[in-house]
Design a protein around this motif. Structure first.
Motif, PDB file in Angstrom:
ATOM      1  N   GLU A 165       0.406  -0.830  -0.134  1.00 34.54           N
ATOM      2  CA  GLU A 165       0.029  -0.262  -0.019  1.00 34.54           C
ATOM      3  C   GLU A 165       0.531   1.197   0.074  1.00 34.54           C
ATOM      4  O   GLU A 165       0.401   2.240  -0.596  1.00 34.54           O
ATOM      5  CB  GLU A 165      -0.949   0.086   1.167  1.00 34.54           C
ATOM      6  N   VAL A 166       1.655   1.507   0.732  1.00 31.14           N
ATOM      7  CA  VAL A 166       2.748   2.637   0.573  1.00 31.14           C
ATOM      8  C   VAL A 166       3.618   2.454  -0.109  1.00 31.14           C
ATOM      9  O   VAL A 166       3.803   4.522  -1.518  1.00 31.14           O
ATOM     10  CB  VAL A 166       3.821   2.248   1.962  1.00 31.14           C
ATOM     11  N   ILE A 167       3.696   1.619  -1.161  1.00 33.19           N
ATOM     12  CA  ILE A 167       3.695   2.120  -3.098  1.00 33.19           C
ATOM     13  C   ILE A 167       2.768   2.078  -3.603  1.00 33.19           C
ATOM     14  O   ILE A 167       3.319   3.606  -4.477  1.00 33.19           O
ATOM     15  CB  ILE A 167       4.602   0.800  -3.442  1.00 33.19           C
ATOM     16  N   LYS A 168       1.766   1.638  -3.125  1.00 31.36           N
ATOM     17  CA  LYS A 168       0.775   2.274  -4.330  1.00 31.36           C
ATOM     18  C   LYS A 168       0.658   3.179  -4.514  1.00 31.36           C
ATOM     19  O   LYS A 168      -0.063   3.904  -5.270  1.00 31.36           O
ATOM     20  CB  LYS A 168      -0.749   0.744  -3.742  1.00 31.36           C
ATOM     21  N   TYR A 169       0.606   4.013  -3.089  1.00 30.63           N
ATOM     22  CA  TYR A 169       0.185   5.019  -3.041  1.00 30.63           C
ATOM     23  C   TYR A 169       0.652   6.158  -2.829  1.00 30.63           C
ATOM     24  O   TYR A 169       0.745   7.802  -2.581  1.00 30.63           O
ATOM     25  CB  TYR A 169      -1.168   5.317  -2.068  1.00 30.63           C
ATOM     26  N   SER A 170       2.312   5.855  -2.872  1.00 27.59           N
ATOM     27  CA  SER A 170       3.274   7.145  -2.573  1.00 27.59           C
ATOM     28  C   SER A 170       3.356   8.084  -3.656  1.00 27.59           C
ATOM     29  O   SER A 170       3.366   9.266  -2.687  1.00 27.59           O
ATOM     30  CB  SER A 170       4.710   6.623  -2.958  1.00 27.59           C
ATOM     31  N   ALA A 171       2.265   8.233  -4.262  1.00 26.31           N
ATOM     32  CA  ALA A 171       2.400   9.146  -5.272  1.00 26.31           C
ATOM     33  C   ALA A 171       1.843  10.409  -4.561  1.00 26.31           C
ATOM     34  O   ALA A 171       2.052  11.908  -4.821  1.00 26.31           O
ATOM     35  CB  ALA A 171       1.460   9.517  -6.029  1.00 26.31           C
ATOM     36  N   GLY A 172       1.043  10.096  -3.067  1.00 28.20           N
ATOM     37  CA  GLY A 172       0.922  11.603  -2.638  1.00 28.20           C
ATOM     38  C   GLY A 172       1.839  12.464  -2.462  1.00 28.20           C
ATOM     39  O   GLY A 172       1.863  13.387  -1.248  1.00 28.20           O
ATOM     40  N   GLY A 173       3.237  11.874  -2.056  1.00 23.48           N
ATOM     41  CA  GLY A 173       4.030  12.864  -1.750  1.00 23.48           C
ATOM     42  C   GLY A 173       5.222  12.069  -1.274  1.00 23.48           C
ATOM     43  O   GLY A 173       6.571  12.489  -1.257  1.00 23.48           O
ATOM     44  N   PHE A 174       5.247  10.557  -0.755  1.00 24.54           N
ATOM     45  CA  PHE A 174       5.886   9.873  -0.199  1.00 24.54           C
ATOM     46  C   PHE A 174       7.376   9.510  -0.946  1.00 24.54           C
ATOM     47  O   PHE A 174       8.574   9.208  -1.191  1.00 24.54           O
ATOM     48  CB  PHE A 174       5.298   8.932   0.047  1.00 24.54           C
ATOM     49  N   ARG A 175       6.570   9.008  -2.386  1.00 25.59           N
ATOM     50  CA  ARG A 175       7.798   8.568  -3.395  1.00 25.59           C
ATOM     51  C   ARG A 175       8.811   9.690  -3.741  1.00 25.59           C
ATOM     52  O   ARG A 175       9.939   9.673  -3.560  1.00 25.59           O
ATOM     53  CB  ARG A 175       7.000   8.801  -4.733  1.00 25.59           C
ATOM     54  N   ASP A 176       8.298  11.289  -3.275  1.00 25.50           N
ATOM     55  CA  ASP A 176       9.696  12.597  -3.106  1.00 25.50           C
ATOM     56  C   ASP A 176      11.213  12.070  -2.108  1.00 25.50           C
ATOM     57  O   ASP A 176      11.960  12.365  -2.520  1.00 25.50           O
ATOM     58  CB  ASP A 176       9.201  13.194  -3.165  1.00 25.50           C
ATOM     59  N   PHE A 177      10.436  11.090  -1.242  1.00 27.07           N
ATOM     60  CA  PHE A 177      11.334  10.867  -0.423  1.00 27.07           C
ATOM     61  C   PHE A 177      11.689   9.597  -0.626  1.00 27.07           C
ATOM     62  O   PHE A 177      13.104   9.499  -0.089  1.00 27.07           O
ATOM     63  CB  PHE A 177      10.942  11.240   1.181  1.00 27.07           C
ATOM     64  N   THR A 178      11.558   9.061  -1.066  1.00 24.47           N
ATOM     65  CA  THR A 178      11.953   7.890  -1.864  1.00 24.47           C
ATOM     66  C   THR A 178      13.215   8.044  -2.539  1.00 24.47           C
ATOM     67  O   THR A 178      14.256   7.189  -2.489  1.00 24.47           O
ATOM     68  CB  THR A 178      11.604   6.443  -1.914  1.00 24.47           C
ATOM     69  N   ARG A 179      13.191   9.078  -3.624  1.00 26.32           N
ATOM     70  CA  ARG A 179      14.178   9.610  -4.544  1.00 26.32           C
ATOM     71  C   ARG A 179      15.428   9.591  -3.548  1.00 26.32           C
ATOM     72  O   ARG A 179      16.328   9.171  -3.769  1.00 26.32           O
ATOM     73  CB  ARG A 179      13.851  10.335  -5.388  1.00 26.32           C
ATOM     74  N   ILE A 180      15.317  10.001  -2.862  1.00 30.49           N
ATOM     75  CA  ILE A 180      16.402  10.680  -1.479  1.00 30.49           C
ATOM     76  C   ILE A 180      16.816   9.870  -1.368  1.00 30.49           C
ATOM     77  O   ILE A 180      18.419   9.553  -0.756  1.00 30.49           O
ATOM     78  CB  ILE A 180      16.049  11.786  -0.468  1.00 30.49           C
ATOM     79  N   ALA A 181      16.433   8.993  -0.358  1.00 32.79           N
ATOM     80  CA  ALA A 181      16.571   7.316   0.731  1.00 32.79           C
ATOM     81  C   ALA A 181      17.067   6.390  -1.045  1.00 32.79           C
ATOM     82  O   ALA A 181      17.235   5.574   0.339  1.00 32.79           O
ATOM     83  CB  ALA A 181      15.566   7.455   1.234  1.00 32.79           C
ATOM     84  N   ALA A 182      17.470   6.689  -2.161  1.00 29.52           N
ATOM     85  CA  ALA A 182      18.067   6.036  -2.065  1.00 29.52           C
ATOM     86  C   ALA A 182      19.651   6.398  -2.652  1.00 29.52           C
ATOM     87  O   ALA A 182      20.076   5.701  -2.955  1.00 29.52           O
ATOM     88  CB  ALA A 182      17.303   5.772  -3.603  1.00 29.52           C
ATOM     89  N   SER A 183      19.967   7.424  -2.025  1.00 27.07           N
ATOM     90  CA  SER A 183      21.458   7.573  -2.359  1.00 27.07           C
ATOM     91  C   SER A 183      22.235   6.739  -1.795  1.00 27.07           C
ATOM     92  O   SER A 183      21.951   5.685  -1.147  1.00 27.07           O
ATOM     93  CB  SER A 183      21.351   9.059  -2.196  1.00 27.07           C
ATOM     94  N   ASP A 184      23.693   6.637  -1.960  1.00 28.60           N
ATOM     95  CA  ASP A 184      24.348   6.147  -1.775  1.00 28.60           C
ATOM     96  C   ASP A 184      24.639   5.637   0.062  1.00 28.60           C
ATOM     97  O   ASP A 184      24.593   6.496   0.466  1.00 28.60           O
ATOM     98  CB  ASP A 184      26.020   6.127  -2.166  1.00 28.60           C
ATOM     99  N   PRO A 185      24.569   4.203   0.605  1.00 27.78           N
ATOM    100  CA  PRO A 185      24.270   4.443   1.735  1.00 27.78           C
ATOM    101  C   PRO A 185      25.996   4.572   2.862  1.00 27.78           C
ATOM    102  O   PRO A 185      25.680   4.863   3.488  1.00 27.78           O
ATOM    103  CB  PRO A 185      23.963   3.147   2.339  1.00 27.78           C
TER     104      PRO A 185
END
Lengths: 302, 302
Positions: free
Chosen positions: B211-231
């Motif tokens: 559900e988190v992934i499906k409805y991520s266009a509500g704003g959450f998806r923006d944060f996942t881009r940054i959180a995909a940066s090199d650990p």
């Protein structure tokens, strides 16, 4: 066969005007009426020929409709419904596009006793507002969550679902309360966090606003987009979905404290592990077509 | 006249490979050598002809250089500098691209006594990593902050600045400590927050990951881009810039508590005021060309 023949859109901002444009594009034979409480918005809507008829009252807009969609901030739903209650055709279905659903089901049910109420929430938007910000493709490949009132007939639910599918959306049916929990994490909490960090950055003493803006490409600028969303809409969301938002916020704060502690005590392994885990979420979002796969959202300078 | 004739790039990830491509595009007569600690990355760099010569040791890469740029996580700078210290030409200038500067100035100065050290930080990047993720335009119209070591000659500072201007960047000179305060708010805190919220969303019981992934266009998806940066890169940033990050985090947490309280007590006016204030910041970022002016960053589906 089209699910509806005469659609009234009440509230002609980003979402309302996108619905209007989507109907024009995908269901051109539908008769569209519209209304907005702001005379300036009504004038703009007429000037850009957004709908067939811009009415000067909500009642006049709904009088012939078989679908009425309320596209206003969630705190304004009940008041608006009361305005047109006397003019609502008995066979019309009432829907909306609000970002919280339990409070909207309650407000519409109270204001429109006996009406068929099938609320919906298209999970889509941009940071822009107003009748000129909308566009027909806004709902393409996005999810629209339909949360019927308990007594809504199945056929009404199916008609509203079909309406959204025609606008390009995928439809999911959900309990209003569950919707509000899901959206609290995928939408409401992210907006609250973004508003907060942009506020925090504006209030520093030794780092100037001009520096914050100049070096915003380090990550901050992403948050400013979300924090540019409509203030009235978001005020209402947080007031209406208070319990779920406060719960998610509590969990977020606990997790943030844990990372804060890891930084303070130099626990590199713990940081690395957390930062690695979050990468997979991004991958799933891309795979499911819920975001642009290009680096940096495909921003224009790349 | 070109600022440098023989450039060595140590670390061939997103930034290192973008520097290489930028040099090839804007200063094609420059001789480029490269090195990466990972044999796989060296092999890829050779296969895609990233630089003129991929060396198998850091020392071999720098032996003829007049500019050496370290493009590795900030925690790895000191160790890498020690590796090539004996091979560094006396007249070479040593620079880097790290996201924190005080710790890097210190580590390079300690590892390379007597060397000319002019650290820099191009404020640019994407969520992708590795030698194939780089591109020449990454630094176009972005700021590059140059933070010279105290004893660096002015001419060396000017040559490094000119190098970055040739890659398309605007250059600013700053004290390392001030840099670290500024970037703590415009880059480090946003990344920490994004990593946290993506982690929080992954850990819920009653809202599923799907559900988190499906409805991520509500704003959450923006944060996942940054959180995909090199650990690795980000682990090092938080450990190296601990004090400034913890201070900014404290301010953020206070501001978040205030909004939390406003939600709990239904203070709509306070929420509205905060959400209105943050809009102006977005406007300034767009006006200064630091972000895409199109709605939703111009994501592909619009």
């Amino acid at each position: 066969m089209l699910p509806f023949a005469r659609v009234a859109i009440l509230g002609l901002g980003l979402i309302g005007s996108s619905v209007a444009r989507g109907v024009r594009a995908s269901m051109p034979s539908v008769a569209l009426s519209g209304y907005d409480a702001d005379p300036q918005v009504r004038e703009t809507a007429r000037a850009i020929d957004l709908v067939d008829d811009v009415a000067d009252t909500a009642g006049a807009a709904v009088i012939d409709a078989d679908l009425v969609i309320l596209c206003v901030p969630v705190g304004a739903m009940g008041g608006l419904a009361a305005e047109f209650a006397d003019d609502l055709p008995a066979e019309a279905i009432v829907s909306d596009v609000g970002s919280c659903k339990a409070s909207v089901v309650e407000a519409l049910t109270a204001a429109l006793p006996g009406a068929t109420i099938v609320p919906a929430h298209p999970v889509a938007g941009t940071e822009n507002s107003g009748p000129e910000a909308g566009f027909a493709a806004l709902f393409h490949k996005r999810w629209c969550i339909v949360t019927p009132a308990p007594d809504a007939p199945q056929v009404a639910v199916e008609r509203v679902s079909e309406f959204w599918r025609r606008l390009g959306a995928d439809v999911e049916i959900m309990e209003p309360e569950h919707h509000d929990r899901v959206l609290a994490v995928t939408s409401h909490l992210p907006h609250l966090i973004a508003y907060t960090i942009v506020g925090t950055a504006s209030d520093l003493e030794e780092v100037t606003s001009s520096e914050v803006i100049k070096y915003s490409a380090g990550g901050f600028r992403d948050f400013t987009r979300i924090a540019a969303s409509d203030p009235t809409m978001w005020r209402d969301v947080f007031l209406a979905n208070k319990d779920a938002v406060l719960d998610m916020l509590q969990r977020f704060s606990e997790d943030l404290s844990e990372l804060q502690r890891a930084i303070r005590w130099g626990k590199g392994d713990q940081l690395f592990e957390t930062f690695t885990r979050t990468r997979a979420v991004r991958r799933s979002i891309i795979e499911q077509g819920q975001d642009d796969a290009r680096p940096d959202f495909g921003r224009s300078d790349h």
